[in-house]
Motif scaffolding. Structure first.
Motif, PDB file in Angstrom:
ATOM      1  N   GLU A 114       0.809  -1.213   0.000  1.00  0.00           N
ATOM      2  CA  GLU A 114       0.000   0.000   0.000  1.00  0.00           C
ATOM      3  C   GLU A 114       0.849   1.272   0.000  1.00  0.00           C
ATOM      4  O   GLU A 114       0.331   2.379  -0.206  1.00  0.00           O
ATOM      5  CB  GLU A 114      -0.957   0.009   1.195  1.00  0.00           C
ATOM      6  CG  GLU A 114      -0.289   0.049   2.563  1.00  0.00           C
ATOM      7  CD  GLU A 114       0.030  -1.339   3.104  1.00  0.00           C
ATOM      8  OE1 GLU A 114       0.234  -1.440   4.336  1.00  0.00           O
ATOM      9  OE2 GLU A 114       0.059  -2.296   2.307  1.00  0.00           O
ATOM     10  N   HIS A 115       2.148   1.145   0.248  1.00  0.00           N
ATOM     11  CA  HIS A 115       3.045   2.305   0.265  1.00  0.00           C
ATOM     12  C   HIS A 115       3.918   2.395  -0.985  1.00  0.00           C
ATOM     13  O   HIS A 115       4.833   3.230  -1.014  1.00  0.00           O
ATOM     14  CB  HIS A 115       3.946   2.249   1.501  1.00  0.00           C
ATOM     15  CG  HIS A 115       3.212   2.417   2.791  1.00  0.00           C
ATOM     16  ND1 HIS A 115       3.764   2.074   4.010  1.00  0.00           N
ATOM     17  CD2 HIS A 115       1.966   2.883   3.065  1.00  0.00           C
ATOM     18  CE1 HIS A 115       2.895   2.321   4.965  1.00  0.00           C
ATOM     19  NE2 HIS A 115       1.789   2.808   4.416  1.00  0.00           N
ATOM     20  N   ARG A 116       3.640   1.606  -1.988  1.00  0.00           N
ATOM     21  CA  ARG A 116       4.522   1.555  -3.151  1.00  0.00           C
ATOM     22  C   ARG A 116       4.186   2.665  -4.150  1.00  0.00           C
ATOM     23  O   ARG A 116       3.539   2.468  -5.164  1.00  0.00           O
ATOM     24  CB  ARG A 116       4.481   0.165  -3.794  1.00  0.00           C
ATOM     25  CG  ARG A 116       5.143  -0.861  -2.889  1.00  0.00           C
ATOM     26  CD  ARG A 116       5.147  -2.258  -3.458  1.00  0.00           C
ATOM     27  NE  ARG A 116       5.698  -3.190  -2.480  1.00  0.00           N
ATOM     28  CZ  ARG A 116       5.735  -4.502  -2.607  1.00  0.00           C
ATOM     29  NH1 ARG A 116       5.244  -5.068  -3.704  1.00  0.00           N
ATOM     30  NH2 ARG A 116       6.243  -5.270  -1.651  1.00  0.00           N
ATOM     31  N   THR A 117       4.652   3.851  -3.810  1.00  0.00           N
ATOM     32  CA  THR A 117       4.543   5.020  -4.673  1.00  0.00           C
ATOM     33  C   THR A 117       5.949   5.448  -5.070  1.00  0.00           C
ATOM     34  O   THR A 117       6.862   5.452  -4.242  1.00  0.00           O
ATOM     35  CB  THR A 117       3.833   6.174  -3.957  1.00  0.00           C
ATOM     36  OG1 THR A 117       4.539   6.483  -2.749  1.00  0.00           O
ATOM     37  CG2 THR A 117       2.402   5.805  -3.621  1.00  0.00           C
ATOM     38  N   ALA A 118       6.118   5.795  -6.334  1.00  0.00           N
ATOM     39  CA  ALA A 118       7.455   6.123  -6.828  1.00  0.00           C
ATOM     40  C   ALA A 118       7.401   7.316  -7.752  1.00  0.00           C
ATOM     41  O   ALA A 118       6.349   7.671  -8.299  1.00  0.00           O
ATOM     42  CB  ALA A 118       8.059   4.920  -7.566  1.00  0.00           C
ATOM     43  N   CYS A 119       8.566   7.937  -7.930  1.00  0.00           N
ATOM     44  CA  CYS A 119       8.710   9.054  -8.853  1.00  0.00           C
ATOM     45  C   CYS A 119       9.997   8.849  -9.645  1.00  0.00           C
ATOM     46  O   CYS A 119      11.049   8.558  -9.058  1.00  0.00           O
ATOM     47  CB  CYS A 119       8.750  10.371  -8.087  1.00  0.00           C
ATOM     48  SG  CYS A 119       8.797  11.822  -9.159  1.00  0.00           S
ATOM     49  N   ASP A 120       9.921   8.974 -10.956  1.00  0.00           N
ATOM     50  CA  ASP A 120      11.071   8.821 -11.841  1.00  0.00           C
ATOM     51  C   ASP A 120      11.416  10.199 -12.399  1.00  0.00           C
ATOM     52  O   ASP A 120      10.629  10.788 -13.147  1.00  0.00           O
ATOM     53  CB  ASP A 120      10.730   7.842 -12.965  1.00  0.00           C
ATOM     54  CG  ASP A 120      11.926   7.486 -13.838  1.00  0.00           C
ATOM     55  OD1 ASP A 120      12.946   8.209 -13.785  1.00  0.00           O
ATOM     56  OD2 ASP A 120      11.844   6.491 -14.579  1.00  0.00           O
ATOM     57  N   ILE A 121      12.590  10.710 -12.027  1.00  0.00           N
ATOM     58  CA  ILE A 121      13.017  12.036 -12.446  1.00  0.00           C
ATOM     59  C   ILE A 121      13.799  11.923 -13.751  1.00  0.00           C
ATOM     60  O   ILE A 121      14.768  11.180 -13.833  1.00  0.00           O
ATOM     61  CB  ILE A 121      13.906  12.703 -11.370  1.00  0.00           C
ATOM     62  CG1 ILE A 121      13.254  12.599  -9.984  1.00  0.00           C
ATOM     63  CG2 ILE A 121      14.202  14.148 -11.747  1.00  0.00           C
ATOM     64  CD1 ILE A 121      11.924  13.284  -9.875  1.00  0.00           C
TER      65      ILE A 121
END
Length: 274
Positions: A114-121
C-alpha cells in the motif's frame, strides 16, 4: 538466412496471426506503429529480425536501419518449425535500468504494497515506470520533453500486470518549482540525470522509510566521453555525502563501476530513516 539466438524478433503481421503462430519470444508491433515505437526496441547493438510479408517489411526495415539497428526480415514460412510457437502477451524487448532490477527485491521487502509510490526524475520514454507499474507501484514520471512523456502511459499500459495508470508531469526543473510534495513517495528513481539544484527536492520528497535510487556518471567520465562539464557529473562520494551526512538517510549501496564504453558511474541506494 541463418537464424541466431541473439537476434530479437518483431512480428508486424496482424495480432491474430501473431497469436496463432510466430517465433517463440517475439513481440508484436503492428506494421503501421513500428516507426513511432522504436523506443520499445532493445539497444542498437542487438540485431533485429522483422517477421512479416515481404511487401510490408521493406519500408519498416529502412526506418529501423536508419535509426541504427542491424535488421533482417523473415516470413513465417522461413522460420524453422522448432523455433515457432504462439505469440504471448507481455513479452517486451527493452530492459529497465539494471540497478533497479537488481535492487527491487530489497526495496519491496521494506515497502508494504500500500506504500509503493514512486517518482522517476528525467523519465524519458518511461521504461522504468513501466517496469514498476507492472509490479504494482503507483508511479509519477517527470520530464521536460512532452514527445517522450506521450509514450509513458502507453508503454505501461502494454504491460500485462499493470494496475495503476502512471501520472506524467511536464516540467523544466531548471526553472519550474519542484513538483513533488515533501515526504510523498517511497521511491525516487534518477538515472542519467543531474541538476544539482534538484537534489534538495529529491531528498525532501522521500517519505520516512522510503528510498532514493540514483545512477549517474562520476568524475573520470570526461576522460572517456561525455559529460565533459563538471556540472553534469558527480564527484566521488558526493551522493552519499549529500543524502547521508546529516543522518537522515542510511546508505544501502554506494559503489562506482565502469560501464561498457569505459565511463565510470556511481550506483547509489539510500533509505530515509523512519
Amino acid at each position: 538466412m541463418e537464424i541466431h539466438a541473439e537476434r530479437k524478433f518483431v512480428d508486424v503481421r496482424t495480432k491474430e496471426e501473431w497469436l496463432h503462430r510466430t517465433v517463440t519470444g517475439s513481440v508484436w508491433i503492428p506494421a503501421n506503429q513500428v516507426s513511432e515505437r522504436l523506443y520499445e526496441l532493445p539497444e542498437t547493438k542487438i540485431k533485429i529480425t522483422i517477421i512479416g510479408d515481404e511487401k510490408e517489411t521493406g519500408p519498416i526495415v529502412a526506418r529501423v536501419e536508419k535509426a541504427g539497428w542491424d535488421v533482417a526480415t523473415l516470413t513465417l514460412a522461413e522460420v524453422p518449425e522448432e523455433m515457432q510457437g504462439k505469440g504471448a502477451e507481455g513479452e517486451y524487448l527493452w530492459k529497465p535500468t539494471p540497478l533497479l532490477v537488481d535492487l527491487i527485491q530489497t526495496i519491496e521487502t521494506l515497502t508494504p504494497l500500500e506504500h509503493r509510490t514512486a517518482c522517476d526524475i528525467g523519465c524519458g520514454h518511461g521504461r522504468d515506470i513501466a517496469y514498476l507499474s507492472n509490479r504494482g507501484w503507483k508511479v509519477t514520471g517527470i520530464d521536460n520533453r512532452p514527445s517522450l512523456l506521450h509514450h509513458v502511459k502507453d508503454l505501461a499500459e502494454r504491460m500485462p500486470n499493470h494496475v495503476h495508470k502512471p501520472i506524467t508531469i511536464n516540467a523544466d526543473l531548471k526553472r519550474d518549482p519542484w513538483p513533488v510534495p515533501p515526504f510523498s513517495v517511497n521511491l525516487v528513481v534518477v538515472v542519467r540525470f543531474l541538476l544539482r539544484e534538484t537534489l534538495p527536492g529529491i531528498k525532501a520528497s522521500v517519505a520516512p522509510g522510503g528510498f532514493v535510487l540514483y545512477s549517474h556518471f562520476v568524475d573520470g567520465c570526461q576522460l572517456i566521453g561525455t559529460p565533459k562539464n563538471p556540472k553534469h557529473y558527480f564527484q566521488h562520494g558526493e551522493l552519499e555525502d549529500f543524502f547521508c551526512s546529516d543522518g537522515g538517510f542510511e546508505t544501502i549501496l554506494n559503489e562506482e563501476t565502469i560501464i561498457s564504453d569505459g565511463r565510470p558511474v556511481v550506483n547509489f541506494l539510500a533509505r530515509r530513516k523512519e
